[in-house]
Design an enzyme around this catalytic site. Structure first.
Site, PDB file in Angstrom:
ATOM      1  N   GLU A  13       0.881  -1.168   0.000  1.00  0.00           N
ATOM      2  CA  GLU A  13       0.000   0.000   0.000  1.00  0.00           C
ATOM      3  C   GLU A  13       0.916   1.214   0.000  1.00  0.00           C
ATOM      4  O   GLU A  13       2.004   1.176   0.583  1.00  0.00           O
ATOM      5  CB  GLU A  13      -0.914   0.027   1.231  1.00  0.00           C
ATOM      6  CG  GLU A  13      -1.876  -1.155   1.335  1.00  0.00           C
ATOM      7  CD  GLU A  13      -2.752  -1.366   0.109  1.00  0.00           C
ATOM      8  OE1 GLU A  13      -3.225  -0.365  -0.451  1.00  0.00           O
ATOM      9  OE2 GLU A  13      -2.943  -2.531  -0.297  1.00  0.00           O
ATOM     10  N   HIS A 182      -7.770  -3.527   0.329  1.00  0.00           N
ATOM     11  CA  HIS A 182      -6.766  -2.452   0.373  1.00  0.00           C
ATOM     12  C   HIS A 182      -6.050  -2.348   1.721  1.00  0.00           C
ATOM     13  O   HIS A 182      -5.332  -1.387   1.972  1.00  0.00           O
ATOM     14  CB  HIS A 182      -7.338  -1.095  -0.051  1.00  0.00           C
ATOM     15  CG  HIS A 182      -7.905  -1.123  -1.440  1.00  0.00           C
ATOM     16  ND1 HIS A 182      -7.109  -1.311  -2.550  1.00  0.00           N
ATOM     17  CD2 HIS A 182      -9.178  -1.040  -1.894  1.00  0.00           C
ATOM     18  CE1 HIS A 182      -7.892  -1.323  -3.626  1.00  0.00           C
ATOM     19  NE2 HIS A 182      -9.138  -1.166  -3.249  1.00  0.00           N
TER      20      HIS A 182
HETATM   21 MG   LIG Z   1      -3.485  -3.553  -1.976  1.00  0.00          MG
END
Ligand SMILES: [Mg+2]
Length: 223
Positions: A13, A182
């Site tokens: 990320e 995410h």
């Molecule tokens: Mg990701």
């Protein structure tokens, strides 16, 4: 038949903002560095690496980034610099590989094909995000990150289906995303599940991206 028995799934990320340029033109810094070692035959996660990384070029996370990734400002402020994260990762990697007699592609003269590979979803993680950040910060990118499998490329050929998202790729083969989308660690685990499913379904695995010049091994044969 391919020689692979294990995969290391990685999903970074990175800092991001609303209305930003296309991925390859962004100045993103890694804020979460997760890796999962999965046994392709058993489908089991055997080891896990996870670090939060402190951004220094733009230290303040945008609201967009926090709501997308769930990563809080205080979490990255308590994180480590990228160089430290890379050092700890290489230490972790060497330990886990040697415990299982695993070799990555192009890292050994005696077994240049290897029996374990890095897997990411698209080429963004190693090809763009890590490569560009290391170049900007003058950090040596470890040579082990020069070869990987883009699961999406193999997936599209094998299942003859172009997923419109990672979630959709999972659903199409009847897997359900576990955890928070995410969140890097959850994304890496779900990618690990997908690569094991692809292994069970007989997908042909071969390295889809190789940044070391034709036929050469990684120079120092270290990491
Ligand atoms: Mg990701």
């Amino acid at each position: 038949m391919h020689p692979f028995t294990y995969a290391i799934s990685v999903d970074f990320e990175a800092t991001c903002w609303v209305n930003q340029p296309a991925q390859q033109f962004r100045l993103s810094e890694i804020i979460e560095f997760p890796a999962i070692l999965v046994n392709l035959k058993t489908g089991m996660v055997e080891a896990e690496f996870h670090k939060y990384v402190m951004p220094v070029e733009k230290p303040q996370l945008s609201e967009y980034c926090t709501s997308l990734t769930g990563i809080q400002q205080k979490t990255v402020e308590a994180g480590v610099p990228l160089q430290t994260a890379l050092n700890s990762f290489i230490e972790w990697l060497k330990k886990e590989l040697s415990a299982r007699n695993l070799v990555l592609p192009k890292m050994s003269m005696t077994n240049p094909q290897g029996n374990c590979f890095f897997v990411t979803w698209t080429n963004w993680d190693f090809g763009i995000c890590l490569a560009k950040e290391c170049a900007r910060k003058n950090i040596r990118k470890p040579t082990c990150f020069n070869q990987w499998i883009d699961a999406k490329a193999i997936y599209q050929k094998w299942y003859k289906y172009r997923p419109f998202s990672f979630n959709n790729a999972l659903e199409h083969v009847r897997l359900t995303f576990q955890g928070r989308a995410h969140s890097g660690i959850d994304d890496a685990k779900n990618l690990g599940s997908l690569i094991c499913k692809m292994f069970r379904d007989g997908a042909p695995f071969s390295i889809t991206m190789d940044l070391t010049p034709h036929k050469e091994l990684n120079e120092n044969r270290g990491f």
